[in-house]
Design an enzyme around this catalytic site. Sequence first.
Site, PDB file in Angstrom:
ATOM      1  N   THR A 150     -45.426  34.778  52.688  1.00 37.42           N
ATOM      2  CA  THR A 150     -44.046  35.030  52.269  1.00 37.42           C
ATOM      3  C   THR A 150     -43.124  35.370  53.424  1.00 37.42           C
ATOM      4  O   THR A 150     -41.969  34.947  53.456  1.00 37.42           O
ATOM      5  CB  THR A 150     -44.031  36.196  51.251  1.00 37.42           C
ATOM      6  OG1 THR A 150     -44.738  35.778  50.098  1.00 37.42           O
ATOM      7  CG2 THR A 150     -42.627  36.583  50.854  1.00 37.42           C
ATOM      8  N   ASP A 165     -49.711  29.125  52.227  1.00 36.78           N
ATOM      9  CA  ASP A 165     -49.629  30.227  51.284  1.00 36.78           C
ATOM     10  C   ASP A 165     -51.062  30.760  51.257  1.00 36.78           C
ATOM     11  O   ASP A 165     -52.010  29.985  51.056  1.00 36.78           O
ATOM     12  CB  ASP A 165     -49.230  29.675  49.910  1.00 36.78           C
ATOM     13  CG  ASP A 165     -49.106  30.760  48.859  1.00 36.78           C
ATOM     14  OD1 ASP A 165     -50.035  31.595  48.765  1.00 36.78           O
ATOM     15  OD2 ASP A 165     -48.121  30.772  48.124  1.00 36.78           O
ATOM     16  N   SER A 166     -51.247  32.048  51.473  1.00 35.38           N
ATOM     17  CA  SER A 166     -52.621  32.535  51.684  1.00 35.38           C
ATOM     18  C   SER A 166     -53.489  32.423  50.431  1.00 35.38           C
ATOM     19  O   SER A 166     -54.694  32.648  50.494  1.00 35.38           O
ATOM     20  CB  SER A 166     -52.628  33.956  52.244  1.00 35.38           C
ATOM     21  OG  SER A 166     -52.372  34.893  51.238  1.00 35.38           O
ATOM     22  N   THR A 172     -49.691  37.952  51.792  1.00 39.85           N
ATOM     23  CA  THR A 172     -50.276  39.201  51.300  1.00 39.85           C
ATOM     24  C   THR A 172     -51.436  38.956  50.332  1.00 39.85           C
ATOM     25  O   THR A 172     -52.315  39.808  50.205  1.00 39.85           O
ATOM     26  CB  THR A 172     -49.218  40.068  50.592  1.00 39.85           C
ATOM     27  OG1 THR A 172     -48.691  39.336  49.478  1.00 39.85           O
ATOM     28  CG2 THR A 172     -48.103  40.474  51.529  1.00 39.85           C
ATOM     29  N   ASP A 173     -51.443  37.796  49.654  1.00 40.45           N
ATOM     30  CA  ASP A 173     -52.428  37.593  48.578  1.00 40.45           C
ATOM     31  C   ASP A 173     -53.864  37.775  49.056  1.00 40.45           C
ATOM     32  O   ASP A 173     -54.690  38.363  48.352  1.00 40.45           O
ATOM     33  CB  ASP A 173     -52.256  36.202  47.943  1.00 40.45           C
ATOM     34  CG  ASP A 173     -51.001  36.120  47.089  1.00 40.45           C
ATOM     35  OD1 ASP A 173     -50.446  37.177  46.752  1.00 40.45           O
ATOM     36  OD2 ASP A 173     -50.574  34.994  46.759  1.00 40.45           O
ATOM     37  N   THR A 205     -68.436  48.877  42.849  1.00 42.76           N
ATOM     38  CA  THR A 205     -67.782  49.368  41.627  1.00 42.76           C
ATOM     39  C   THR A 205     -66.514  48.579  41.299  1.00 42.76           C
ATOM     40  O   THR A 205     -65.820  48.099  42.195  1.00 42.76           O
ATOM     41  CB  THR A 205     -67.447  50.863  41.742  1.00 42.76           C
ATOM     42  OG1 THR A 205     -66.738  51.263  40.548  1.00 42.76           O
ATOM     43  CG2 THR A 205     -66.586  51.191  42.950  1.00 42.76           C
ATOM     44  N   GLN A 206     -66.229  48.496  40.008  1.00 46.74           N
ATOM     45  CA  GLN A 206     -64.974  47.888  39.563  1.00 46.74           C
ATOM     46  C   GLN A 206     -63.807  48.854  39.752  1.00 46.74           C
ATOM     47  O   GLN A 206     -62.647  48.451  39.670  1.00 46.74           O
ATOM     48  CB  GLN A 206     -65.051  47.543  38.074  1.00 46.74           C
ATOM     49  CG  GLN A 206     -66.045  46.485  37.743  1.00 46.74           C
ATOM     50  CD  GLN A 206     -66.116  46.202  36.243  1.00 46.74           C
ATOM     51  OE1 GLN A 206     -65.291  46.681  35.458  1.00 46.74           O
ATOM     52  NE2 GLN A 206     -67.097  45.426  35.848  1.00 46.74           N
ATOM     53  N   CYS A 207     -64.118  50.137  39.946  1.00 46.96           N
ATOM     54  CA  CYS A 207     -63.048  51.133  40.072  1.00 46.96           C
ATOM     55  C   CYS A 207     -62.299  50.932  41.389  1.00 46.96           C
ATOM     56  O   CYS A 207     -62.867  50.510  42.382  1.00 46.96           O
ATOM     57  CB  CYS A 207     -63.623  52.544  40.030  1.00 46.96           C
ATOM     58  SG  CYS A 207     -64.469  52.915  38.494  1.00 46.96           S
TER      59      CYS A 207
HETATM   60  N1  ASP Z   1     -48.457  33.821  48.028  1.00 44.80           N
HETATM   61  C1  ASP Z   1     -48.021  34.520  49.233  1.00 44.80           C
HETATM   62  C2  ASP Z   1     -49.162  34.425  50.243  1.00 44.80           C
HETATM   63  O1  ASP Z   1     -50.121  35.121  50.099  1.00 44.80           O
HETATM   64  C3  ASP Z   1     -47.692  35.932  48.900  1.00 44.80           C
HETATM   65  C4  ASP Z   1     -47.239  36.783  50.067  1.00 44.80           C
HETATM   66  O2  ASP Z   1     -47.320  36.445  51.216  1.00 44.80           O
HETATM   67  O3  ASP Z   1     -46.745  37.907  49.787  1.00 44.80           O
HETATM   68  O4  ASP Z   1     -49.086  33.645  51.158  1.00 44.80           O
END
Ligand code: ASP
Length: 317
Positions: A13, A58-59, A90-91, A272-274
């Site tokens: 992003t 896009d990650s 971020t993904d 763990t799922q937590c």
């Molecule tokens: N879909 C974007 C990515 O991971 C989301 C981001 O960067 O915030 O490339």
Amino acid sequence: MKPRVLILYTGGTIGMEPSDRGYVPLRGFGRLLKEHLQARATHQLPDYELVELETLIDSANLTPSDWCRIGGEVIEQWDAYDGFVILHGTDTMAYTASALSFMLRGIDKPVILTGSQIPLTELRNDALDNLVTALMLAGDNRISEVCIFFDGRLLRGNRSTKLKSAGLDAFDSPNFPWLGQVGIHIDLQNNLLRPPGERDFRLPAYDPQAVTMVQIYPGISAQMIDSLLQPARVHGLILQTYGVGNPPNHNRELLRVLERAVERGKIIVNITQCIQGRIDQGAYATGSSLNSIGIIPGSDLTLEAAFTKLHTLLGTE
Ligand code: ASP
């Protein structure tokens, strides 16, 4: 002398622009960044160079071979710079940060991943602040490890996870304190930072099919797990159980499927799922059923760290 930092732009992003299909990565991020920095007191920044990876993604499209693309570039440029900033979506940033931490062992320079929830091309964005502070951190020789910096938090890379899809404070490290906090000042927790180590780099030969994962849910069938473990190329499974590591042990067939897979040489790690906490595989009878069949308790690993660690071990001779 000012520190020298290499910025690696991989997509995400931070460098995207709107299109009729939604946000897509944009080429020429270096020029855009220069324009945005013009009005700032850049003498406070380290000297930097920016390299765009050939394919910007896009990650969400990331595969284990991208960990090698990014890690390989850092390793190749290692001696020429004092620190590295990796601009990443971020993904899957926490996966890449974890994988890099297992590839770049014993480092003595900062490797800081960052990105943003709003692109730099937007009027209101978190991109510039994240990037400027990441650059400063990458020039700070007190840091000798792979970190994520995001929204004022400096986090250990392989302890981080994305917790919010839209909040600017998207990342946290629920099982480890923040390594630093950035407000008016940049405050680092010197006592938590890793000391510089002996460089021991490795670029694993990742097989994207080698590791799979499954989250236990009420009613899950043994066949479901068996089908995940059947392919010959699958060598490892991250099993996300309830609480301190409890599977439904009344499902004898499910336990038998796991046991048979271990006997065939598959490595199964229980986490763990937590969001917060650790595995204690003997605390309940449900969990202790896994001890006798060779399931490895994964302590307090995040899903991302467990997955990339197993991948790295399987991909390394
Ligand atoms: N879909 C974007 C990515 O991971 C989301 C981001 O960067 O915030 O490339």
